[in-house]
Design a protein around this motif. Structure first.
Motif, PDB file in Angstrom:
ATOM      1  N   THR A 128       0.659  -1.539  -0.301  1.00  0.00           N
ATOM      2  CA  THR A 128      -0.013   0.201   0.377  1.00  0.00           C
ATOM      3  C   THR A 128       1.040   0.834   0.135  1.00  0.00           C
ATOM      4  O   THR A 128       0.605   2.517  -0.516  1.00  0.00           O
ATOM      5  N   LEU A 129       2.232   1.258   0.586  1.00  0.00           N
ATOM      6  CA  LEU A 129       3.134   2.288   1.066  1.00  0.00           C
ATOM      7  C   LEU A 129       3.547   2.315  -1.049  1.00  0.00           C
ATOM      8  O   LEU A 129       2.899   4.050  -0.817  1.00  0.00           O
ATOM      9  N   ALA A 130       3.768   1.700  -1.046  1.00  0.00           N
ATOM     10  CA  ALA A 130       4.274   1.865  -2.833  1.00  0.00           C
ATOM     11  C   ALA A 130       3.533   2.129  -3.263  1.00  0.00           C
ATOM     12  O   ALA A 130       3.207   3.549  -4.270  1.00  0.00           O
ATOM     13  N   LEU A 131       2.130   1.544  -4.239  1.00  0.00           N
ATOM     14  CA  LEU A 131       1.423   2.049  -4.593  1.00  0.00           C
ATOM     15  C   LEU A 131       0.557   4.051  -4.150  1.00  0.00           C
ATOM     16  O   LEU A 131       0.781   4.311  -4.993  1.00  0.00           O
ATOM     17  N   SER A 132       0.512   3.933  -2.968  1.00  0.00           N
ATOM     18  CA  SER A 132       0.427   4.888  -2.662  1.00  0.00           C
ATOM     19  C   SER A 132       2.081   6.139  -2.974  1.00  0.00           C
ATOM     20  O   SER A 132       1.550   7.605  -3.704  1.00  0.00           O
ATOM     21  N   LEU A 133       2.783   5.456  -3.219  1.00  0.00           N
ATOM     22  CA  LEU A 133       3.951   6.714  -3.517  1.00  0.00           C
ATOM     23  C   LEU A 133       4.502   6.828  -5.088  1.00  0.00           C
ATOM     24  O   LEU A 133       4.224   7.465  -6.003  1.00  0.00           O
ATOM     25  N   THR A 134       3.528   5.714  -5.895  1.00  0.00           N
ATOM     26  CA  THR A 134       3.838   5.313  -7.202  1.00  0.00           C
ATOM     27  C   THR A 134       2.253   6.047  -7.885  1.00  0.00           C
ATOM     28  O   THR A 134       2.148   6.583  -8.744  1.00  0.00           O
ATOM     29  N   GLY A 135       1.350   6.099  -7.466  1.00  0.00           N
ATOM     30  CA  GLY A 135       0.295   6.790  -7.731  1.00  0.00           C
ATOM     31  C   GLY A 135      -0.323   7.985  -7.788  1.00  0.00           C
ATOM     32  O   GLY A 135      -0.351   9.106  -7.674  1.00  0.00           O
ATOM     33  N   ASP A 136      -0.800   8.083  -5.521  1.00  0.00           N
ATOM     34  CA  ASP A 136      -1.218   9.824  -5.561  1.00  0.00           C
ATOM     35  C   ASP A 136       0.292  10.320  -3.980  1.00  0.00           C
ATOM     36  O   ASP A 136      -0.041   9.257  -2.820  1.00  0.00           O
ATOM     37  N   PRO A 137       1.238  10.237  -4.353  1.00  0.00           N
ATOM     38  CA  PRO A 137       2.315  10.589  -3.054  1.00  0.00           C
ATOM     39  C   PRO A 137       1.441  11.948  -2.477  1.00  0.00           C
ATOM     40  O   PRO A 137       1.729  11.936  -0.958  1.00  0.00           O
ATOM     41  N   GLY A 138       0.636  12.600  -2.693  1.00  0.00           N
ATOM     42  CA  GLY A 138      -0.279  13.895  -2.027  1.00  0.00           C
ATOM     43  C   GLY A 138      -0.830  13.409  -1.004  1.00  0.00           C
ATOM     44  O   GLY A 138      -1.303  13.238   0.439  1.00  0.00           O
ATOM     45  N   ASP A 139      -1.410  12.050  -1.058  1.00  0.00           N
ATOM     46  CA  ASP A 139      -2.612  11.264   0.020  1.00  0.00           C
ATOM     47  C   ASP A 139      -1.807  10.789   1.235  1.00  0.00           C
ATOM     48  O   ASP A 139      -2.183  10.663   2.660  1.00  0.00           O
ATOM     49  N   ASN A 188       7.932   4.822   9.631  1.00  0.00           N
ATOM     50  CA  ASN A 188       6.079   5.401   8.659  1.00  0.00           C
ATOM     51  C   ASN A 188       6.795   7.037   8.076  1.00  0.00           C
ATOM     52  O   ASN A 188       6.196   7.129   7.324  1.00  0.00           O
ATOM     53  N   LEU A 189       7.876   7.342   8.793  1.00  0.00           N
ATOM     54  CA  LEU A 189       7.764   8.643   9.065  1.00  0.00           C
ATOM     55  C   LEU A 189       8.631   8.759   7.390  1.00  0.00           C
ATOM     56  O   LEU A 189       8.863   9.350   6.410  1.00  0.00           O
ATOM     57  N   ALA A 190       9.334   7.371   6.821  1.00  0.00           N
ATOM     58  CA  ALA A 190      10.275   7.575   5.413  1.00  0.00           C
ATOM     59  C   ALA A 190       9.279   7.457   4.405  1.00  0.00           C
ATOM     60  O   ALA A 190       9.853   8.238   3.571  1.00  0.00           O
ATOM     61  N   GLY A 191       8.213   7.220   4.513  1.00  0.00           N
ATOM     62  CA  GLY A 191       6.739   6.765   3.559  1.00  0.00           C
ATOM     63  C   GLY A 191       6.860   8.589   3.170  1.00  0.00           C
ATOM     64  O   GLY A 191       6.505   8.751   2.730  1.00  0.00           O
ATOM     65  N   MET A 192       6.533   9.344   4.267  1.00  0.00           N
ATOM     66  CA  MET A 192       6.469  10.576   4.363  1.00  0.00           C
ATOM     67  C   MET A 192       7.133  11.354   3.948  1.00  0.00           C
ATOM     68  O   MET A 192       7.424  12.265   2.551  1.00  0.00           O
ATOM     69  N   GLY A 193       8.472  10.982   3.928  1.00  0.00           N
ATOM     70  CA  GLY A 193       9.575  11.547   2.968  1.00  0.00           C
ATOM     71  C   GLY A 193      10.058  11.382   1.944  1.00  0.00           C
ATOM     72  O   GLY A 193       9.676  11.988   0.815  1.00  0.00           O
ATOM     73  N   GLY A 194       9.469   9.741   1.311  1.00  0.00           N
ATOM     74  CA  GLY A 194       9.346   9.817   0.002  1.00  0.00           C
ATOM     75  C   GLY A 194       8.046  10.696  -0.832  1.00  0.00           C
ATOM     76  O   GLY A 194       8.569  11.400  -1.943  1.00  0.00           O
ATOM     77  N   ALA A 195       7.243  10.471  -0.246  1.00  0.00           N
ATOM     78  CA  ALA A 195       6.390  11.392  -0.530  1.00  0.00           C
ATOM     79  C   ALA A 195       6.449  13.043  -1.300  1.00  0.00           C
ATOM     80  O   ALA A 195       6.540  13.547  -2.217  1.00  0.00           O
ATOM     81  N   LEU A 196       7.015  13.716   0.385  1.00  0.00           N
ATOM     82  CA  LEU A 196       7.176  14.457  -0.349  1.00  0.00           C
ATOM     83  C   LEU A 196       8.442  14.580  -1.025  1.00  0.00           C
ATOM     84  O   LEU A 196       8.161  15.921  -2.236  1.00  0.00           O
ATOM     85  N   ALA A 197       9.421  14.134  -1.565  1.00  0.00           N
ATOM     86  CA  ALA A 197      10.666  14.498  -2.326  1.00  0.00           C
ATOM     87  C   ALA A 197       9.732  13.961  -3.595  1.00  0.00           C
ATOM     88  O   ALA A 197      10.171  14.296  -4.627  1.00  0.00           O
ATOM     89  N   LEU A 198       8.760  12.916  -3.607  1.00  0.00           N
ATOM     90  CA  LEU A 198       7.681  13.118  -4.856  1.00  0.00           C
ATOM     91  C   LEU A 198       7.529  13.931  -5.689  1.00  0.00           C
ATOM     92  O   LEU A 198       7.150  14.563  -6.978  1.00  0.00           O
ATOM     93  N   LEU A 199       7.184  14.609  -4.261  1.00  0.00           N
ATOM     94  CA  LEU A 199       6.182  16.263  -4.774  1.00  0.00           C
ATOM     95  C   LEU A 199       6.986  17.516  -4.385  1.00  0.00           C
ATOM     96  O   LEU A 199       6.397  18.470  -4.420  1.00  0.00           O
ATOM     97  N   SER A 200       7.974  17.467  -4.847  1.00  0.00           N
ATOM     98  CA  SER A 200       9.523  17.892  -5.011  1.00  0.00           C
ATOM     99  C   SER A 200       9.611  19.591  -3.824  1.00  0.00           C
ATOM    100  O   SER A 200       9.531  20.648  -3.827  1.00  0.00           O
TER     101      SER A 200
END
Length: 812
Positions: free
Chosen positions: A394-405, A753-765
C-alpha cells in the motif's frame, strides 16, 4: 467446561485483571464516544442573531453554482458579491434600506474579537442602550458589554475613539457601533442590507441577483453561520479516531494477556488433556473464560461510560471544541455497539490463544522446565508477514500513484497501524538477539537477563508489544505533524526573498492611501498581494477550489522565488494564470476555464507551473483577476545600495501607528511557521493518552503475572546465594531490557513510517527532512520503564519477604 472456566477465573483472577480493566476502559471510551457521536449527528440550526428583529435581509451572491452532466456543483465564493446597484435602487422604492457592514477593530485593553458595525443595524439584533447615547460624530462609538464605560477613550487601529454609550451584550459578538457615515468610510463595500418591506415585493425586486432571507434563514447573514456544524464535524473526527485506536489497542492488550496466560498454563491444559479433555474442549474453555471476562468488563464499561459521557460533553464545551448547547442525548445504540464490541474484542483476542491451548499435548504435564519451546506460532508468523506485505504494498502504491495522500491527516493517523501490527506480531523473532545486544555487559546479572529473556520469549513479547505500539504511535503521529510542518516552513523560507513583509491589522486590508505611501519609500521594490481563490471543473463533474494570491508579475518576481517546474513568472498577465501540478491540466500554454473568487468565469492561459509541494503551492493571478479582494500583504525588496535600517524606519512611518506591522524576512518566516491546529493536537494527545494508558495496564498486568509465576525461580536464586536486593535488581534489569527492546522496535517502526512520508515529500518536490519527536519518545519510554520496573519489583519484593525455603515449595 463452563464450570472449569468459571473456577479458573476465580482462582487465577490476577491473570485476567489486566484484560478486564482494559476491556472495561475500552468499552467505557466506546460508550462515551458513541453517545457523543449520536448527540452530534444532527446539529440544530442556530436561530438568527444579528438580524433576529430584521424584517427582510437581502444578501449578495456568495455561492458559485456550476452545471454539470450529473447536476449542479456548488462552492462558497472567496469574495461574495455585493447586492447589485440596480437592485438596491429598486429596493429603496419599496421601503427603508439599511446597509450592513462588518470590519475588525483592535482596541488596546479590549476584547480580541471586536467587530465594527454601522449604528443603524443595532436595532435588528436588537441591542438596547444600557447607558449613554448613540454615536453622532466620526470619533464616537457605542460598544456592547461592560468592558468599558461611557466617557472612556479607546486607542484603536481606527484612531482614538470616545465611548458615548454601552449596550446589552447578546453573547455572540463584541460589537463596536460607529455612525453610518463613518462605517461606510471604513468599509465602503456592503454585501448585505435590511429592507423594511414585504418579502414577496423584495423577491420581485431583486429576482435572481441576490438572496432574500426571512425567518430562520436570516441566520445566513450572521458571521460564520455554519460554525456549529464545522465544530461538530471536527469533534466527530476526533472521537472517531479515539474509538478506532481504543479498539485497536484493546485487541492487542487482550490478545497479549491471553497468549501469555495460555503459555503459563501449558501444564494445566496438559493435565486436562491427560484426564480425557479433547482439544475442542480446551479451546472452548479458553473462549468461555474470554466470554465471561468480556461480558463482565463490557457491562462495567457501559456503566462507566454512562457517567463519563456528560463529563466529556461539559469538557468539550468548556474547551471550545463543541457549541455551547451541546449535551449528551438519550440514544441507546451506543450502549449496544460498545457492549458487543467489547465481547467481540475479547473473543478475537482469545481466539489465537485458544487454538494454541488446544494443541497442548498430554505429555506437557511431565515437563519440569518452563522455557518456551518455540519462537513463533505459524499463524502469528503468517498474519504478521501478511500485514507487513500489505503495509509495504500500500505504501508503494501510494508513492507511485498519489503521494499527496500520504500527507493527509486521516492517512498518517491510520496507515501506521498496519506496520505497527506487523511489528508487534513478528517481534518475537528479533527480541532475543535485540535483548542480547542491549545487555552485552559481563557479569552474572547481565548473563541472567539475557538467558531469562531468551527462555521466556512469550513473556518478553507480551511485555515488549505494548511498549512497541505506544512508542511507534507517538513517533509516527507526532513525527508526521512535525515533519510536515517543517517541510511547509522550509517551503516558505525558500519562497520568500523579500527583505521585509508588511501586514495589516488583524482582519483588515490596506487602503489606497497607505499603499501609495509604502510605494513612495525610496530604495524599495514593493509587491502588494491579495488573497483570493479560483475554482476549476475537473473531469466534468468535480468543482475544485484552489487558494490563490494576486500580484503584479514584475514586483512578484522581485520579492518571491516561486518553485517553478515549467514556465516563468514574467509570463503572467491578465489573460494567464500560474497553477501547480495537482491541477488536472497543467501544461504551459494550455487554456483552462476557471471561476474567480467572486464567481466570474474566465478562460486563462497557463503561464507557469509549480510542483505540488506540501499543498501550499497554490495559484497566482494578476490583481485584475481578483475582483473584490483587498491587499492583505506587502512584500518589500531592497534596491541596490539601500540600507535596511533606514528602509524599515521609512516603512513604519509610511504605515502609521496601529495600521499593521513591518516584519523582517526572518520574523515573517518565524511568525508564519505552520503549527498543528488545536483540534488536531488534542486528538493526537487523546490517541497517545489512550495508548499509554493501555500500555500501562498491559505492562503492569504482564509483569505481575510473570513475577507471580516465577516465585520458585526467585527462591532458587536466593538459595544459590543471591541477596534480596540482587534479586530485585535482576528483576528490574530484565524489565528495563525488555522495555528498551520494545522502544527500539517502536522507534524503528516510526522511522519507517516517516520515511514513507519523506518519500512522498521528495516526489512532490517538497523539502523532505524527517523529524522525530525525541522529547515525546523519551517521555513515553521513561513512563513505560517506570511502570515495568515498579510492576516487576513490587510483587517480587512482597514475595521475597518469605523465607527462600518456603518460596521454593510454593505450588504453581
Amino acid at each position: 467446561m463452563l464450570s472449569v472456566a468459571l473456577r479458573t477465573l476465580r482462582t487465577r483472577w490476577v491473570t485476567f485483571t489486566g484484560s478486564f480493566v482494559a476491556l472495561a476502559l475500552g468499552v467505557a471510551l466506546l460508550t462515551v464516544t458513541g453517545l457523543a457521536l449520536a448527540s452530534s449527528a444532527a446539529a440544530p440550526q442556530r436561530a438568527p442573531e444579528r438580524f433576529a428583529a430584521a424584517p427582510v435581509v437581502v444578501k449578495g451572491p456568495d455561492t458559485l453554482r456550476v452545471p454539470t452532466p450529473t447536476g449542479d456543483r456548488e462552492a462558497r465564493l472567496a469574495r461574495p458579491r455585493p447586492v447589485p446597484a440596480a437592485a438596491v435602487a429598486r429596493l429603496k422604492e419599496l421601503g427603508r434600506v439599511v446597509e450592513d457592514r462588518s470590519f475588525a477593530v483592535r482596541a488596546e485593553g479590549g476584547p480580541a474579537d471586536l467587530v465594527g458595525h454601522p449604528w443603524s443595524t443595532a436595532a435588528f439584533a436588537p441591542y438596547d442602550l444600557t447607558a449613554g447615547r448613540a454615536p453622532r460624530t466620526a470619533g464616537e462609538v457605542a460598544v456592547t458589554g461592560d468592558w468599558t464605560r461611557p466617557g472612556a477613550r479607546l486607542d484603536t487601529d481606527r484612531g482614538t475613539l470616545r465611548v458615548v454609550g454601552t449596550l446589552t451584550s447578546r453573547g455572540f459578538e463584541h460589537a463596536v457601533f460607529f455612525t453610518d457615515a463613518r462605517a461606510a468610510h471604513l468599509r465602503p463595500v456592503s454585501h448585505q442590507l435590511v429592507v423594511d418591506a414585504e418579502p414577496a415585493a423584495v423577491r420581485e425586486a431583486v429576482r435572481d441577483s441576490a438572496q432574500v432571507l426571512t425567518g430562520d434563514t436570516r441566520r445566513l447573514a450572521d458571521a460564520d453561520p455554519d460554525r456549529d456544524a464545522e465544530a461538530l464535524t471536527a469533534m466527530n473526527a476526533l472521537f472517531g479516531t479515539a474509538g478506532g485506536v481504543t479498539a485497536f489497542v484493546s485487541v492487542f492488550v487482550v490478545a497479549s494477556t491471553f497468549a501469555f496466560a495460555v503459555a503459563q498454563r501449558r501444564r494445566e491444559f496438559a493435565l486436562l488433556r491427560s484426564a480425557g479433555a479433547s482439544p475442542g474442549q480446551i479451546r472452548r474453555t479458553v473462549l468461555a473464560e474470554a466470554l465471561a471476562v468480556g461480558a463482565l468488563a463490557s457491562a462495567t464499561g457501559c456503566a462507566l461510560g454512562s457517567h463519563g459521557a456528560p463529563l466529556l460533553a461539559a469538557w468539550v464545551v468548556d474547551e471550545g471544541l463543541a457549541p455551547a448547547w451541546f449535551t449528551v442525548g438519550a440514544a441507546t445504540w451506543p450502549y449496544h455497539a460498545a457492549f458487543w464490541t467489547g465481547l467481540l474484542v475479547a473473543l478475537c483476542g482469545a481466539t489465537a490463544a485458544s487454538w494454541r491451548a488446544g494443541r497442548t499435548g498430554p505429555t506437557e504435564a511431565l515437563r519440569e522446565a518452563s522455557a518456551d519451546s518455540g519462537t513463533l506460532p505459524r499463524g502469528r508468523l503468517l498474519c504478521g508477514t501478511a500485514l507487513l506485505l500489505t503495509a509495504a504494498v500500500t505504501l508503494a502504491l501510494s508513492l507511485t500513484g498519489d503521494p499527496g495522500d500520504l500527507l493527509h491527516r486521516k492517512t498518517y493517523v491510520s496507515r501506521p497501524m498496519l506496520l505497527i501490527s506487523a511489528a508487534a506480531l513478528l517481534s518475537p523473532l528479533v527480541l532475543r538477539p535485540l535483548v542480547g545486544l542491549l545487555a552485552p555487559l559481563p557479569g552474572a546479572c547481565a548473563l541472567l537477563v539475557r538467558e531469562n529473556t531468551a527462555a521466556g520469549v512469550r513473556r518478553t513479547a507480551a511485555l515488549a508489544a505494548p511498549v512497541l505500539v505506544t512508542v511507534a504511535l507517538a513517533g509516527s503521529l507526532l513525527g508526521a505533524t512535525a515533519t510536515l510542518n517543517g517541510a511547509r516552513a522550509a517551503e516558505t523560507d525558500e519562497r520568500t526573498t523579500a527583505a521585509f513583509v508588511v501586514t495589516p491589522a488583524g482582519g483588515t486590508g490596506f487602503d489606497a492611501t497607505t499603499l501609495r505611501k509604502l510605494r513612495a519609500v525610496p530604495g524599495t521594490v514593493v509587491s502588494p498581494s491579495f488573497s483570493t481563490a479560483v475554482h476549476v471543473l475537473e473531469d466534468g463533474v468535480a468543482l475544485v477550489r484552489s487558494e490563490a494570491r494576486a500580484a503584479a508579475p514584475g514586483p512578484l518576481a522581485a520579492t518571491t522565488r516561486l518553485p517553478l517546474s515549467a514556465g516563468e513568472v514574467g509570463g503572467l498577465d491578465d489573460d494567464s494564470i500560474i497553477v501547480n501540478e495537482e491541477w488536472q491540466r497543467h501544461r504551459v500554454g494550455e487554456r483552462v476555464r476557471v471561476w474567480l473568487g467572486d464567481g466570474t468565469p474566465r478562460t486563462l492561459r497557463i503561464a507557469a507551473v509549480m510542483p505540488t509541494g506540501t499543498g501550499g503551492n497554490g495559484v497566482y493571478v494578476t490583481p485584475r483577476n481578483a475582483p473584490g479582494a483587498t491587499v492583505d500583504r506587502v512584500d518589500v525588496a531592497l534596491a541596490a545600495g539601500a540600507e535596511p535600517g533606514a528602509v524599515a524606519t521609512a516603512l513604519r512611518r509610511a504605515l502609521g501607528a496601529g495600521n499593521g506591522q513591518v516584519l523582517t524576512r526572518d520574523q515573517w518566516i518565524r511568525d508564519s511557521r505552520p503549527g498543528t491546529n488545536r483540534t488536531t493536537r488534542l486528538g493526537l494527545l487523546l490517541v497517545l493518552g489512550i495508548a499509554l494508558l493501555y500500555t500501562g495496564i498491559s505492562v503492569s498486568n504482564t509483569m505481575v503475572m510473570a513475577t507471580s509465576d516465577r516465585v520458585r525461580d526467585l527462591a532458587a536464586l536466593r538459595l544459590a546465594g543471591a541477596t534480596r536486593w540482587q534479586v530485585l535488581r535482576l528483576t528490574g534489569a530484565e524489565a528495563l531490557a525488555v522495555v528498551a527492546a520494545g522502544a527500539l522496535l517502536g522507534l524503528l517502526v516510526a522511522a519507517v513510517n516517516l520515511a514513507g512520508m519523506g518519500g512522498a515529500l521528495a516526489l512532490l518536490s517538497a523539502p523532505a527532512t524527517i523529524t522525530l519527536p525525541w522529547q515525546a519518545l523519551g517521555m513515553t519510554t521513561a513512563a513505560c520503564a517506570v511502570l515495568a520496573v515498579a510492576s516487576a519489583t513490587v510483587p517480587a519484593a512482597l514475595a521475597l519477604r518469605r523465607r527462600p525455603v518456603e518460596l521454593a515449595g510454593v505450588r504453581e
